[in-house]
Design an enzyme around this catalytic site. Structure first.
Site, PDB file in Angstrom:
ATOM      1  CB  CYS A 115      13.209  18.981 -41.243  1.00 35.35           C
ATOM      2  SG  CYS A 115      12.835  17.447 -40.408  1.00 35.35           S
ATOM      3  CG  HIS A 263       9.611  20.405 -42.565  1.00 40.52           C
ATOM      4  ND1 HIS A 263       9.555  19.260 -43.326  1.00 40.52           N
ATOM      5  CD2 HIS A 263       9.897  20.002 -41.297  1.00 40.52           C
ATOM      6  CE1 HIS A 263       9.804  18.212 -42.544  1.00 40.52           C
ATOM      7  NE2 HIS A 263      10.008  18.643 -41.315  1.00 40.52           N
ATOM      8  CG  ASN A 293       8.441  15.063 -40.867  1.00 38.71           C
ATOM      9  OD1 ASN A 293       9.168  15.183 -41.851  1.00 38.71           O
ATOM     10  ND2 ASN A 293       8.672  15.688 -39.732  1.00 38.71           N
TER      11      ASN A 293
HETATM   12  N1  ACO Z   1       0.848   6.118 -29.764  1.00 38.13           N
HETATM   13  C1  ACO Z   1       0.323   6.113 -28.544  1.00 38.13           C
HETATM   14  N2  ACO Z   1       0.957   6.639 -27.470  1.00 38.13           N
HETATM   15  C2  ACO Z   1       2.158   7.197 -27.660  1.00 38.13           C
HETATM   16  C3  ACO Z   1       2.752   7.236 -28.921  1.00 38.13           C
HETATM   17  C4  ACO Z   1       2.054   6.661 -30.000  1.00 38.13           C
HETATM   18  N3  ACO Z   1       2.538   6.657 -31.246  1.00 38.13           N
HETATM   19  N4  ACO Z   1       3.941   7.848 -28.790  1.00 38.13           N
HETATM   20  C5  ACO Z   1       4.089   8.189 -27.529  1.00 38.13           C
HETATM   21  N5  ACO Z   1       3.015   7.788 -26.827  1.00 38.13           N
HETATM   22  C6  ACO Z   1       2.734   7.959 -25.403  1.00 38.13           C
HETATM   23  C7  ACO Z   1       3.994   8.176 -24.601  1.00 38.13           C
HETATM   24  O1  ACO Z   1       4.594   6.971 -24.275  1.00 38.13           O
HETATM   25  C8  ACO Z   1       3.457   8.902 -23.403  1.00 38.13           C
HETATM   26  O2  ACO Z   1       2.874   7.960 -22.534  1.00 38.13           O
HETATM   27  P1  ACO Z   1       2.973   8.149 -20.919  1.00 38.13           P
HETATM   28  O3  ACO Z   1       2.250   9.423 -20.639  1.00 38.13           O
HETATM   29  O4  ACO Z   1       2.269   6.940 -20.412  1.00 38.13           O
HETATM   30  O5  ACO Z   1       4.416   8.210 -20.622  1.00 38.13           O
HETATM   31  C9  ACO Z   1       2.316   9.753 -23.959  1.00 38.13           C
HETATM   32  O6  ACO Z   1       1.984   9.150 -25.231  1.00 38.13           O
HETATM   33  C10 ACO Z   1       2.701  11.189 -24.176  1.00 38.13           C
HETATM   34  O7  ACO Z   1       3.984  11.208 -24.819  1.00 38.13           O
HETATM   35  P2  ACO Z   1       4.692  12.530 -25.195  1.00 38.13           P
HETATM   36  O8  ACO Z   1       5.969  12.223 -25.883  1.00 38.13           O
HETATM   37  O9  ACO Z   1       4.735  13.416 -24.000  1.00 38.13           O
HETATM   38  O10 ACO Z   1       3.636  13.084 -26.257  1.00 38.13           O
HETATM   39  P3  ACO Z   1       3.518  14.511 -26.821  1.00 38.13           P
HETATM   40  O11 ACO Z   1       2.206  15.067 -26.454  1.00 38.13           O
HETATM   41  O12 ACO Z   1       4.716  15.337 -26.567  1.00 38.13           O
HETATM   42  O13 ACO Z   1       3.469  14.191 -28.357  1.00 38.13           O
HETATM   43  C11 ACO Z   1       4.915  14.368 -30.261  1.00 38.13           C
HETATM   44  C12 ACO Z   1       4.596  13.603 -28.996  1.00 38.13           C
HETATM   45  C13 ACO Z   1       3.758  14.217 -31.234  1.00 38.13           C
HETATM   46  C14 ACO Z   1       6.161  13.809 -30.878  1.00 38.13           C
HETATM   47  C15 ACO Z   1       5.065  15.854 -29.857  1.00 38.13           C
HETATM   48  O14 ACO Z   1       6.042  16.004 -28.862  1.00 38.13           O
HETATM   49  C16 ACO Z   1       5.396  16.706 -30.984  1.00 38.13           C
HETATM   50  O15 ACO Z   1       4.537  17.046 -31.756  1.00 38.13           O
HETATM   51  N6  ACO Z   1       6.660  17.118 -31.082  1.00 38.13           N
HETATM   52  C17 ACO Z   1       7.135  17.892 -32.200  1.00 38.13           C
HETATM   53  C18 ACO Z   1       8.160  17.128 -32.846  1.00 38.13           C
HETATM   54  C19 ACO Z   1       7.819  16.859 -34.250  1.00 38.13           C
HETATM   55  O16 ACO Z   1       6.808  17.185 -34.789  1.00 38.13           O
HETATM   56  N7  ACO Z   1       8.746  16.284 -34.869  1.00 38.13           N
HETATM   57  C20 ACO Z   1       8.614  16.019 -36.238  1.00 38.13           C
HETATM   58  C21 ACO Z   1       9.905  15.657 -36.769  1.00 38.13           C
HETATM   59  S1  ACO Z   1      11.075  16.852 -36.518  1.00 38.13           S
HETATM   60  C22 ACO Z   1      10.783  17.991 -37.604  1.00 38.13           C
HETATM   61  O17 ACO Z   1      10.381  17.701 -38.690  1.00 38.13           O
HETATM   62  C23 ACO Z   1      11.000  19.341 -37.184  1.00 38.13           C
END
Ligand code: ACO
Length: 336
Positions: A115, A263, A293
């Protein structure tokens, strides 16, 4: 020492639009979850047979950037290509671009900084131009994510986030002192390398070994792994630090920022940074809603769009900032 400016910008995204509802037909997900957590409504995916690859999308963006820079492809002295999804394990995409653009034997190198790749690539180009070694450097960020994601429910926390596309910039020697790239700032922290990574195929996880060890197992190294919450926490901290670092280096303050192009990792990350710096909505450019992304391509695509819409104009102070796998992060402060 010379100064570097961005003379031309271009972008290309595949025509094929994939909405959140489309993804919900492939896996257990829904528009509400994706929109709330990431801000993404749709992304572009290469369609089988449309001829797009990481390198060829980069070429399409590059042609526009070269034309807008008012130079010929034969004026390019160096190609720097940033991607985490190259067409081949080796060689890199840079040499493919050199061949596709039919530029004689100009040097080409690939940057593998995910990224942060575009900012690293801009910094590399800037050093070559500053020292006078090269005058025109073509910098490309391009990704074919859709070719390597897990579109089953198992992969949903990663695969809904990423999209395909390319952006390019022609960097050239600035004629006006004070106009152009004021500084770039790069960092990495390899102890978190595996928190956002794709382990194989690699020399440690070669194909026969993967198949032997994981005939149907869940621990598959050939899809990206992301520790989402850990990435989120690190991203908001490092974005803020590296923007401040760039401002301080140039004796600028937040009120001097005309446009911040972060980004496009996740809309929530951009909004957090915006609130932290108390920036008005028109000072931060986001388009993750349309493209997801696109990793190394996200900043040049966003910068191109912002410029096309007249939101980046001569005299503006533009800040580019990125964080991603490595972990790596960086910023660039530009007087447009
Ligand atoms: N659709 C529906 N449910 C989902 C999905 C989906 N696509 N993905 C995960 N879930 C579920 C999980 O299984 C989990 O279920 P559970 O509670 O029954 O176990 C629940 O949703 C919550 O999952 P988490 O992983 O805890 O969700 P979180 O609130 O952390 O959101 C996310 C996930 C969006 C990835 C978040 O952690 C985030 O924004 N992280 C930042 C990372 C990022 O933005 N990366 C981008 C790429 S890296 C970069 O460019 C820097």
């Amino acid at each position: 020492m010379y100064q570097t400016k961005i003379a031309g910008l271009g972008k290309y995204v595949p025509e094929n639009v994939v909405t959140n509802d489309d993804l919900s037909k492939l896996m257990d997900t829904n528009d509400e979850w994706i929109t709330e957590r990431t801000g993404i409504k749709e992304r572009r995916h290469i369609k089988k047979g449309d001829g797009n690859t990481t390198a060829s999308m980069g070429v399409k963006a590059a042609k526009i950037a070269i034309e807008r820079a008012g130079i010929s492809k034969d004026d390019i002295d160096l190609i720097v290509f940033a991607t985490l999804s190259p067409d081949y394990y080796f060689p890199g995409c840079g040499v493919q671009v050199q061949e596709m653009l039919e530029i004689a034997t100009c040097p080409a190198l690939d940057v593998r900084n995910q990224c942060s790749g575009f900012i690293y690539a801009v910094s590399v180009a800037d050093q070559f131009i500053k020292t006078g070694m090269y005058k025109n450097v073509l910098v490309i960020g391009s990704e074919n994510h859709s070719g390597g994601l897990d579109f089953t429910t198992r992969g949903r926390s990663v695969s809904v986030i990423f999209g395909d596309g390319a952006g390019a910039a022609v960097l050239t020697r600035s004629d006006h002192n004070g106009q152009g790239i004021l500084s770039t700032h790069l960092h990495s922290e390899g102890k978190h390398a595996l928190e956002l990574s794709l382990k194989g195929p690699s020399t440690n996880h070669w194909v026969p070994k993967i198949i032997a060890e994981n005939p149907q197992g869940d621990d598959i190294p050939y899809y990206p792994y992301m520790n989402g919450q850990f990435v989120f926490k690190n991203a908001i901290q490092r974005f803020s630090e590296v923007i401040n670092e760039g401002l301080q280096e140039n004796g600028l303050s937040v009120s001097d920022i005309d446009m911040l192009i972060p980004h496009q990792a996740n809309l929530r990350i951009s909004q957090f940074v915006q609130q932290k710096f108390k920036l008005a909505d028109d000072k931060v450019y986001n388009n993750i809603q349309k493209y997801g992304n696109t990793t190394a391509a996200s900043i040049p695509i966003a910068l191109t769009e912002a410029w096309e819409q007249g939101k980046v104009k001569e005299g503006d102070t533009v800040v580019l900032a990125a964080f991603g796998s490595g972990f790596t992060w960086g910023s660039a402060i530009i007087k447009w």
